[in-house]
Design a protein around this motif. Sequence first.
Motif, PDB file in Angstrom:
ATOM      1  N   LYS A 270      36.949  42.237  37.657  1.00 23.24           N
ATOM      2  CA  LYS A 270      36.717  42.860  38.968  1.00 23.24           C
ATOM      3  C   LYS A 270      37.173  44.304  38.898  1.00 23.24           C
ATOM      4  O   LYS A 270      38.330  44.580  38.557  1.00 23.24           O
ATOM      5  CB  LYS A 270      37.485  42.108  40.064  1.00 23.24           C
ATOM      6  N   ASP A 271      36.242  45.220  39.179  1.00 22.96           N
ATOM      7  CA  ASP A 271      36.529  46.654  39.137  1.00 22.96           C
ATOM      8  C   ASP A 271      37.144  47.068  37.798  1.00 22.96           C
ATOM      9  O   ASP A 271      38.093  47.857  37.743  1.00 22.96           O
ATOM     10  CB  ASP A 271      37.456  47.047  40.296  1.00 22.96           C
ATOM     11  N   GLY A 272      36.629  46.502  36.730  1.00 18.89           N
ATOM     12  CA  GLY A 272      37.062  46.875  35.393  1.00 18.89           C
ATOM     13  C   GLY A 272      38.321  46.209  34.893  1.00 18.89           C
ATOM     14  O   GLY A 272      38.752  46.439  33.757  1.00 18.89           O
ATOM     15  N   VAL A 273      38.956  45.359  35.726  1.00 19.83           N
ATOM     16  CA  VAL A 273      40.199  44.678  35.358  1.00 19.83           C
ATOM     17  C   VAL A 273      39.906  43.210  35.055  1.00 19.83           C
ATOM     18  O   VAL A 273      39.200  42.539  35.812  1.00 19.83           O
ATOM     19  CB  VAL A 273      41.255  44.777  36.484  1.00 19.83           C
ATOM     20  N   ILE A 274      40.458  42.716  33.938  1.00 18.18           N
ATOM     21  CA  ILE A 274      40.326  41.306  33.569  1.00 18.18           C
ATOM     22  C   ILE A 274      41.493  40.522  34.156  1.00 18.18           C
ATOM     23  O   ILE A 274      42.651  40.923  34.024  1.00 18.18           O
ATOM     24  CB  ILE A 274      40.307  41.134  32.041  1.00 18.18           C
ATOM     25  N   TYR A 275      41.177  39.403  34.797  1.00 15.18           N
ATOM     26  CA  TYR A 275      42.209  38.520  35.347  1.00 15.18           C
ATOM     27  C   TYR A 275      42.066  37.129  34.730  1.00 15.18           C
ATOM     28  O   TYR A 275      40.951  36.639  34.534  1.00 15.18           O
ATOM     29  CB  TYR A 275      42.067  38.394  36.865  1.00 15.18           C
ATOM     30  N   THR A 276      43.195  36.513  34.441  1.00 16.42           N
ATOM     31  CA  THR A 276      43.196  35.134  33.959  1.00 16.42           C
ATOM     32  C   THR A 276      44.482  34.450  34.393  1.00 16.42           C
ATOM     33  O   THR A 276      45.495  35.118  34.662  1.00 16.42           O
ATOM     34  CB  THR A 276      43.031  35.090  32.422  1.00 16.42           C
ATOM     35  N   HIS A 277      44.443  33.137  34.478  1.00 15.54           N
ATOM     36  CA  HIS A 277      45.599  32.367  34.957  1.00 15.54           C
ATOM     37  C   HIS A 277      46.815  32.617  34.068  1.00 15.54           C
ATOM     38  O   HIS A 277      46.702  32.637  32.840  1.00 15.54           O
ATOM     39  CB  HIS A 277      45.256  30.870  34.961  1.00 15.54           C
ATOM     40  N   PRO A 278      47.989  32.816  34.652  1.00 10.91           N
ATOM     41  CA  PRO A 278      49.207  33.000  33.849  1.00 10.91           C
ATOM     42  C   PRO A 278      49.483  31.785  32.960  1.00 10.91           C
ATOM     43  O   PRO A 278      49.018  30.676  33.234  1.00 10.91           O
ATOM     44  CB  PRO A 278      50.311  33.159  34.896  1.00 10.91           C
TER      45      PRO A 278
ATOM     46  N   GLN B 126      45.307  41.388  33.350  1.00  7.91           N
ATOM     47  CA  GLN B 126      46.394  40.895  34.198  1.00  7.91           C
ATOM     48  C   GLN B 126      46.408  39.365  34.203  1.00  7.91           C
ATOM     49  O   GLN B 126      45.368  38.734  34.409  1.00  7.91           O
ATOM     50  CB  GLN B 126      46.248  41.409  35.632  1.00  7.91           C
ATOM     51  N   GLU B 127      47.587  38.812  33.977  1.00  4.32           N
ATOM     52  CA  GLU B 127      47.793  37.385  34.161  1.00  4.32           C
ATOM     53  C   GLU B 127      48.096  37.158  35.636  1.00  4.32           C
ATOM     54  O   GLU B 127      49.206  37.441  36.103  1.00  4.32           O
ATOM     55  CB  GLU B 127      48.949  36.891  33.297  1.00  4.32           C
ATOM     56  N   LYS B 128      47.106  36.674  36.350  1.00  3.37           N
ATOM     57  CA  LYS B 128      47.230  36.521  37.793  1.00  3.37           C
ATOM     58  C   LYS B 128      46.266  35.425  38.244  1.00  3.37           C
ATOM     59  O   LYS B 128      45.117  35.394  37.810  1.00  3.37           O
ATOM     60  CB  LYS B 128      46.898  37.844  38.487  1.00  3.37           C
ATOM     61  N   THR B 129      46.744  34.538  39.092  1.00  2.00           N
ATOM     62  CA  THR B 129      45.850  33.492  39.591  1.00  2.00           C
ATOM     63  C   THR B 129      44.767  34.101  40.463  1.00  2.00           C
ATOM     64  O   THR B 129      44.969  35.134  41.104  1.00  2.00           O
ATOM     65  CB  THR B 129      46.620  32.429  40.401  1.00  2.00           C
ATOM     66  N   PHE B 130      43.610  33.458  40.442  1.00  2.00           N
ATOM     67  CA  PHE B 130      42.518  33.893  41.322  1.00  2.00           C
ATOM     68  C   PHE B 130      41.864  32.661  41.927  1.00  2.00           C
ATOM     69  O   PHE B 130      41.950  31.547  41.391  1.00  2.00           O
ATOM     70  CB  PHE B 130      41.504  34.768  40.587  1.00  2.00           C
ATOM     71  N   SER B 131      41.207  32.855  43.049  1.00  2.00           N
ATOM     72  CA  SER B 131      40.641  31.747  43.813  1.00  2.00           C
ATOM     73  C   SER B 131      39.193  31.480  43.420  1.00  2.00           C
ATOM     74  O   SER B 131      38.552  32.280  42.723  1.00  2.00           O
ATOM     75  CB  SER B 131      40.704  32.072  45.308  1.00  2.00           C
TER      76      SER B 131
ATOM     77  N   ARG C 244      44.851  34.656  23.525  1.00  2.00           N
ATOM     78  CA  ARG C 244      45.880  35.572  23.044  1.00  2.00           C
ATOM     79  C   ARG C 244      45.263  36.750  22.292  1.00  2.00           C
ATOM     80  O   ARG C 244      45.726  37.891  22.418  1.00  2.00           O
ATOM     81  CB  ARG C 244      46.850  34.830  22.124  1.00  2.00           C
ATOM     82  N   VAL C 245      44.220  36.473  21.503  1.00  2.00           N
ATOM     83  CA  VAL C 245      43.536  37.556  20.791  1.00  2.00           C
ATOM     84  C   VAL C 245      42.923  38.529  21.791  1.00  2.00           C
ATOM     85  O   VAL C 245      43.011  39.758  21.628  1.00  2.00           O
ATOM     86  CB  VAL C 245      42.447  36.990  19.851  1.00  2.00           C
ATOM     87  N   ILE C 246      42.307  38.001  22.844  1.00  2.00           N
ATOM     88  CA  ILE C 246      41.695  38.849  23.875  1.00  2.00           C
ATOM     89  C   ILE C 246      42.745  39.722  24.544  1.00  2.00           C
ATOM     90  O   ILE C 246      42.545  40.929  24.736  1.00  2.00           O
ATOM     91  CB  ILE C 246      40.965  37.978  24.913  1.00  2.00           C
ATOM     92  N   GLU C 247      43.882  39.137  24.894  1.00  2.00           N
ATOM     93  CA  GLU C 247      44.953  39.920  25.518  1.00  2.00           C
ATOM     94  C   GLU C 247      45.403  41.044  24.594  1.00  2.00           C
ATOM     95  O   GLU C 247      45.614  42.187  25.033  1.00  2.00           O
ATOM     96  CB  GLU C 247      46.127  39.011  25.866  1.00  2.00           C
ATOM     97  N   SER C 248      45.546  40.739  23.304  1.00  2.00           N
ATOM     98  CA  SER C 248      45.955  41.754  22.332  1.00  2.00           C
ATOM     99  C   SER C 248      44.908  42.865  22.214  1.00  2.00           C
ATOM    100  O   SER C 248      45.243  44.054  22.182  1.00  2.00           O
ATOM    101  CB  SER C 248      46.179  41.097  20.974  1.00  2.00           C
TER     102      SER C 248
END
Length: 282
Positions: free
Chosen positions: A188-196, A222-227, A208-212
């Motif tokens: 969303k708006d260029g930011v990747i979000y995934t569940h912590p 960002q590790e952040k919950t989304f609905s 983990r590879v993607i985060e790196s």
Amino acid sequence: MNTVFVNGELIDRDKAKIDIEDRGYQFGDGIYEVIRVYDGSTFTMKEHMERLYQSAEKMKLSIPYGEEEFTSKLLKLIELNGIGDGIVYVQVTRGVSPRQHHFPAKDVAGSVVAYTKDFPVPVGQMENGVTAKLVEDIRWLRCDIKSLNLLGNLLAKEEAASNGHFEAILHRGDTVTEGSSSNAFIVKDGVIYTHPVTNLILNGITRRVIESLCGKNGIMFQEKTFSVTELLGADEVFIASTTSEVMPVIEIDGKVIGEGKPGAVTKRLQSLFSERIGIETR
């Protein structure tokens, strides 16, 4: 040559046998890993093996080989079978003992099996994207352990597959957790979000590879919950796993995601991921 690894021996698959009182067969009392092979070389094998031993520790399960020795045996198995693009499946159970719910005596050795399988990269699906179905997450509360207890995952995957979808995206109430056999991401708006990383998801090796990769290439992660609402309203959605790599999701429950095609952030990650494979396996 179709060689498998069974309790310390490299034998022909046709001769492989597992006891009917193996606790993996009777209780799902075991763990597993799936390790990717590209052009005969393993990818992120160390991370997979480390997670295998971490899962074993969480389950109070003993693996009868040290990590270095076990890794060497698996590499030999891959070599013997001449695997190019494929996987090696590894499973460890608590061993064979008369059926009882409590753990067997400490001198009962764990059962260890491994086999290889050809598995080409799903290029077409990665280029065009796939569809998914939302399914309520009914799994147990230790999804951080890569255990053999996958009935919740299987029911979700079957519900998706029987309706013509590639994956089920799971949610507990309104909170999206992960896929039935993958981690789930939105952009969303260029930011990747995934569940912590919690007990509610498996901390995927590809995740983990993607985060790196994001950290090294200036992509906001960002590790952040989304609905569920945020999932359906995302600019892009993708899932990730050992066999799916970075897989764009272009439609969920009939709702088109973004422009209905793989988005710019997802495609950039696919490119970066391919580069990482080349660096590690060359």
